[in-house]
Design a protein around this motif. Structure first.
Motif, mmCIF file in Angstrom:
data_model
loop_
_atom_site.group_PDB
_atom_site.id
_atom_site.type_symbol
_atom_site.label_atom_id
_atom_site.label_comp_id
_atom_site.label_asym_id
_atom_site.label_seq_id
_atom_site.Cartn_x
_atom_site.Cartn_y
_atom_site.Cartn_z
ATOM 1 N N GLY A 21 0.789 -1.229 0.000
ATOM 2 C CA GLY A 21 0.000 0.000 0.000
ATOM 3 C C GLY A 21 0.817 1.272 0.000
ATOM 4 O O GLY A 21 0.269 2.362 0.210
ATOM 5 N N PHE A 22 2.141 1.168 -0.269
ATOM 6 C CA PHE A 22 2.979 2.365 -0.289
ATOM 7 C C PHE A 22 3.158 2.943 -1.693
ATOM 8 O O PHE A 22 3.768 4.006 -1.856
ATOM 9 C CB PHE A 22 4.360 2.039 0.301
ATOM 10 N N ALA A 23 2.666 2.238 -2.720
ATOM 11 C CA ALA A 23 2.767 2.730 -4.087
ATOM 12 C C ALA A 23 1.495 2.366 -4.835
ATOM 13 O O ALA A 23 0.736 1.482 -4.414
ATOM 14 C CB ALA A 23 3.986 2.119 -4.787
ATOM 15 N N SER A 24 1.267 3.062 -5.934
ATOM 16 C CA SER A 24 0.043 2.841 -6.708
ATOM 17 C C SER A 24 0.312 1.952 -7.918
ATOM 18 O O SER A 24 1.444 1.789 -8.360
ATOM 19 C CB SER A 24 -0.535 4.187 -7.177
ATOM 20 N N LYS A 25 -0.796 1.392 -8.429
ATOM 21 C CA LYS A 25 -0.689 0.555 -9.632
ATOM 22 C C LYS A 25 -0.218 1.361 -10.833
ATOM 23 O O LYS A 25 0.389 0.827 -11.773
ATOM 24 C CB LYS A 25 -2.059 -0.067 -9.924
#
Length: 467
Positions: A209-213
């Motif tokens: 959950g620390f980066a986006s797709k």
């Protein structure tokens, strides 16, 4: 030996050389025979002079690649066009011998027998002996044809030098292109490996959950952009081998090359050095070929003019007439001498038209000769400019790569500290990738510009390669 770094001097020297050659081209037919011989001996003396300087006559050896040296040696021995040129030269020398033989009496043995019946009377005659015909060259037709054959043989010899220069330059060029494409493939594969490693790290951050797709998708796009370069590089590598195969008289599958990783970088600082560059341009095979074509057409024009005048010859016979078995008497001995004058008066309009046509061909050869001079000078000047600009391009490309890599390192550090979004890091890495590819392209272009410069000044070293 001087370095080619004075552009204005080279241009002035080239201009002076052009004027000298143009003056030579406008000489009268009576002076062309001596010009032909003088230029030939000048070329031979220059070849001997260059033979004492291996650094110039074998310039590709200065790149310190045993692989390249072997390729060039094989090409000079196995190239099909060079073999054909050698055979054409042999044929031209044989044709010259034929023309020179026309100076002397022609003829041979003759044996003939006739049996005829007229109104019931049968008459038999026989003739055995030697006949000859000697055409007197009072109007210079035979001499002109010999000069044309001499010019043709020298022209074919120059074509061998031209082909040798093209073979050596072509092998060297294709070899360095192959090395450059191998370097590009290595760099792309390294970049793909680095992107794949970053994708693994990025995917873990997405899972946590620390980066986006979005970051992952942009990285995959960058990955496939690099992968898309590989098919083009593979095609270019095969084309390089195919070109080498043609030059070596082999198939692409027979060409075995090894990657020399530092070859380009080690030779970028190698200077281009030539012996007497102005003279090297003036003795380019292309100029010599055009020069001998002009000599040949001028000689053929003289021969066509001489055909307008009478042919004067002497024919003779010596032998036996009507020999019967083995009983030969003095009355059987015979000889004759017949002076002849043949003048094709009725063919005068046709011969005159032919002479005018040949004169036009000689004028066309002069125009082509002058155009060849202009083209060669333009090519040599373009090669010098291209080499200088390629060096400048290489320097700027290296600086661009340096700053792009610095920016990428800084962006990576800022991203790891949380001071920069991942998309900005991707942009910085993309800039570094593009800069690295541009740097390799600039290295290849600079190396090829050096090879083109040697090719443009091939009037000297090309004469030391083939006999």
């Amino acid at each position: 030996m001087g370095k080619l770094n004075l552009m204005s001097k080279a241009k002035l020297s080239a201009l002076a050389m052009a004027l000298t050659l143009a003056g030579c081209a406008s000489s009268q037919h009576s002076e062309q025979a001596s010009t032909l011989k003088n230029s030939f001996f000048a070329e031979q003396n220059y070849a001997a002079e260059l033979a004492q300087n291996d650094a110039n006559s074998h310039w590709w050896q200065s790149y310190n690649s045993a692989q390249l040296d072997e390729l060039v040696a094989t090409a000079l021995q196995s190239n099909r066009n060079l073999a054909a040129a050698q055979l054409r030269f042999k044929a031209a020398i044989q044709q010259l011998g034929y023309e020179e033989a026309q100076y002397w009496p022609q003829g041979g043995l003759q044996a003939a027998a006739t049996r005829e019946s007229v109104a019931g009377d049968i008459d038999s005659t026989a003739r055995f002996g030697a006949n000859l015909t000697w055409q007197l060259d009072l109007f210079g037709r035979i001499s002109a044809l010999i000069q044309a054959a001499e010019a043709n043989s020298l022209q074919v010899q120059q074509q061998k030098h031209q082909l040798a220069a093209e073979v050596v330059s072509g092998v060297t060029r294709s070899f360095f292109e192959w090395q450059g494409n191998q370097l590009k493939r290595q760099i792309v594969n390294q970049q793909i490996a680095a992107i794949l490693a970053s994708i693994d790290v990025l995917q873990a951050r997405v899972d946590e959950g620390f980066a986006s797709k979005l970051d992952v998708n942009r990285t995959y796009a960058q990955l496939n952009q690099q992968k898309a370069l590989l098919p083009k590089i593979e095609t270019a590598l095969y084309q390089n081998k195919a070109t080498l195969a043609v030059l070596l008289g082999q198939t692409p599958e027979q060409i075995q090359l090894s990657f020399e990783e530092n070859l380009l970088s080690n030779n970028l600082i190698q200077p281009v050095t030539l012996v007497q560059p102005e003279k090297a341009v003036s003795l380019r095979p292309e100029i010599s070929i055009a020069h001998y074509q002009l000599m040949q057409q001028s000689a053929l024009s003289d021969a066509a003019d001489a055909a307008l005048y009478p042919d004067i010859s002497i024919s003779g016979f010596a032998g036996l007439l009507n020999p019967v078995g083995s009983q030969l008497s003095k009355n059987d001995d015979a000889w004759s001498v017949t002076p002849q004058l043949n003048w094709s008066i009725l063919s005068w309009p046709a011969l005159k038209a032919q002479a005018k046509a040949q004169s036009s061909l000689a004028e066309a050869a002069l125009a082509e000769y002058e155009n060849t001079i202009v083209s060669v000078i333009a090519e040599s000047q373009t090669a010098l400019v291209s080499m200088k600009q390629s060096q400048t391009l290489h320097e700027f490309a290296d600086k661009r790569l340096f700053y792009a890599e610095q920016a990428h390192d800084q962006a990576k550090a800022m991203y790891e500290e949380g001071q920069m979004p991942f998309l900005d890091l991707l942009s910085a890495r993309q800039d570094a990738l593009v800069a690295q590819e541009a740097s390799v392209d600039a290295k290849i272009a600079y190396m090829l510009a050096k090879i083109s410069t040697y090719k443009a000044f091939s009037g000297g070293w090309s004469r030391t390669l083939v006999q």
